[in-house]
Write a protein that holds these residues in place. Structure first.
Motif, short mmCIF file in Angstrom:
data_model
loop_
_atom_site.label_atom_id
_atom_site.label_comp_id
_atom_site.label_asym_id
_atom_site.label_seq_id
_atom_site.Cartn_x
_atom_site.Cartn_y
_atom_site.Cartn_z
N LEU A 79 0.86 -1.19 0.00
CA LEU A 79 0.00 0.00 0.00
C LEU A 79 0.89 1.24 0.00
CD1 LEU A 79 -2.85 -0.93 2.51
CD2 LEU A 79 -2.66 -1.40 0.06
N ASP A 80 0.55 2.17 -0.86
CA ASP A 80 1.33 3.39 -1.05
C ASP A 80 0.49 4.60 -0.64
OD1 ASP A 80 3.85 3.32 -1.97
OD2 ASP A 80 3.34 3.25 -4.10
N ALA A 81 1.15 5.67 -0.28
CA ALA A 81 0.44 6.95 -0.08
C ALA A 81 1.48 8.04 -0.24
CB ALA A 81 -0.20 7.01 1.29
N ASP A 82 1.04 9.22 -0.70
CA ASP A 82 2.02 10.29 -0.87
C ASP A 82 2.38 10.89 0.49
OD1 ASP A 82 0.10 12.33 -0.25
OD2 ASP A 82 -0.70 12.07 -2.27
N LEU A 83 3.45 11.67 0.50
CA LEU A 83 4.00 12.19 1.75
C LEU A 83 2.97 12.99 2.56
CD1 LEU A 83 6.53 12.59 3.56
CD2 LEU A 83 7.01 14.64 2.23
N ASP A 84 2.23 13.90 1.89
CA ASP A 84 1.24 14.72 2.61
C ASP A 84 0.18 13.84 3.28
OD1 ASP A 84 2.44 17.06 1.99
OD2 ASP A 84 1.16 17.54 0.28
N THR A 85 -0.26 12.83 2.56
CA THR A 85 -1.28 11.93 3.11
C THR A 85 -0.73 11.20 4.34
OG1 THR A 85 -2.20 11.61 0.91
CG2 THR A 85 -2.78 9.96 2.55
N LEU A 86 0.48 10.69 4.22
CA LEU A 86 1.07 9.96 5.35
C LEU A 86 1.20 10.87 6.57
CD1 LEU A 86 3.95 7.95 3.59
CD2 LEU A 86 1.78 7.04 4.44
N VAL A 87 1.72 12.08 6.33
CA VAL A 87 1.92 13.03 7.44
C VAL A 87 0.57 13.36 8.09
CG1 VAL A 87 2.70 15.35 8.06
CG2 VAL A 87 4.07 13.95 6.50
N PRO A 111 13.25 2.09 -1.23
CA PRO A 111 13.81 1.05 -2.10
C PRO A 111 13.24 -0.34 -1.81
CG PRO A 111 15.56 2.41 -1.16
CD PRO A 111 14.29 2.83 -0.50
N PHE A 112 12.92 -0.60 -0.54
CA PHE A 112 12.36 -1.91 -0.19
C PHE A 112 10.92 -2.03 -0.70
CE2 PHE A 112 15.62 -1.10 3.02
CZ PHE A 112 16.31 -2.30 3.01
N TYR A 113 10.14 -0.95 -0.52
CA TYR A 113 8.75 -0.99 -1.01
C TYR A 113 8.72 -1.06 -2.53
CZ TYR A 113 7.70 0.52 3.78
OH TYR A 113 7.62 0.62 5.16
N ASP A 114 9.69 -0.41 -3.17
CA ASP A 114 9.70 -0.38 -4.64
C ASP A 114 9.94 -1.76 -5.27
OD1 ASP A 114 9.06 2.25 -4.77
OD2 ASP A 114 11.11 2.97 -5.12
#
Ligand code: S3P
Length: 168
Positions: free
Chosen positions: A99-107, A137-140
């Motif tokens: 699962l991914d999310a952009d920086l603003d969303t995570l913060v 790099p691990f998630y990628d």
């Protein structure tokens, strides 16, 4: 076949995992919750009293046990990817979804939380940025990725279920 959810803190693994398990009629395991039950304390308390190394060893042992499950949805802690053996063990009977999310969303999701020991002692955005730089790099390396930014839990669950159907 297990569905293993990985991703950075705040990417939605637990919430999405629960909803996905319900949708597919599968058992749901949240690795951090299991560790907390087995240790009789919260993850933050484990980090504080026993240290991160102890937590990582317990997490690795649990990843081995989770690899024996069948047809479950398993939500992992964000740092599970740091140990290659964890992913090998977890994916023994399953497929790994990141699962991914952009920086603003995570913060935004993490800024008022006080249960993430790795985010303590600094401004949330800075801590997230620096940890994400290490972890990306691990998630990628995971090919099956789903973006959760600005999307409802149902939308994310739909996408995972559709992609799984397309694969089978
Ligand atoms: C961690 C993530 C946490 C928890 C622990 C360490 C990490 O889980 O396992 O605080 O190293 O990224 P969530 O990803 O569920 O927050």
């Amino acid at each position: 076949m297990n569905i293993i959810l990985i991703g950075f803190m705040g990417s939605g693994k637990t919430v999405v995992g629960k909803a996905l398990a319900e949708r597919l009629g599968r058992a749901f395991f949240d690795m951090d919750s299991i560790i907390e039950e087995e240790q009789g304390m919260t993850v933050a308390e484990i980090f504080r009293t026993k240290g991160e190394k102890f937590f990582r060893l317990w997490e690795a042992e649990l990843a081995r046990r989770m690899g024996e499950e069948r047809d479950a949805v398993i939500a992992c802690g964000g740092g599970v990817v740091l140990n290659r053996e964890n992913l090998e063990n977890l994916s023994r009977n399953g497929i790994v979804v990141c699962l991914d999310a952009d920086l603003d969303t995570l913060v935004n999701r993490l800024k008022d939380m006080d249960d993430r020991p790795l985010l303590e002692g600094g401004e949330t955005r800075k801590r997230v940025e620096s940890l994400l730089a290490e972890r990306q790099p691990f998630y990628d390396r995971i090919e099956f990725k789903v973006d959760t930014s600005g999307r409802s839990v149902d939308e994310v669950v739909d996408e995972i279920a559709d992609k799984l159907r397309a694969r089978c």
